[in-house]
Scaffold this motif. Structure first.
Motif: not given
Length: 74
Positions: A13-20
């Motif tokens: 997602g564009p607003f994920d708080p962690c590094k994907p």
């Protein structure tokens, strides 16, 4: 030909708080690909069987190191 290692690309997602994590993997056991255990399979020695956790090399599957063998995304 089957591979014991499967890979997939999860949604990021564009607003994920962690590094994907772009590519994830999992391991499937080798007995899933053997219909039945045929007679006369090669066997480990007793000492090797204790070390590997199975008597038959065809059913041995080591746990993968999560830091090695990562499929490159590209």
């Amino acid at each position: 030909m089957h591979s014991e290692y499967k890979y997939w690309e999860p949604y990021v997602g564009p607003f994920d708080p962690c590094k994907p994590i772009r590519v994830k993997s999992y391991n499937t056991p080798p007995q899933l690909y053997m219909n039945f255990q045929p007679p006369g399979l090669q066997q480990f020695t007793p000492k090797q069987a204790l070390r590997h956790g199975t008597l038959w090399p065809q059913l041995y599957s080591p746990y993968p190191d999560p830091n090695k063998g990562v499929k490159k995304h590209g």
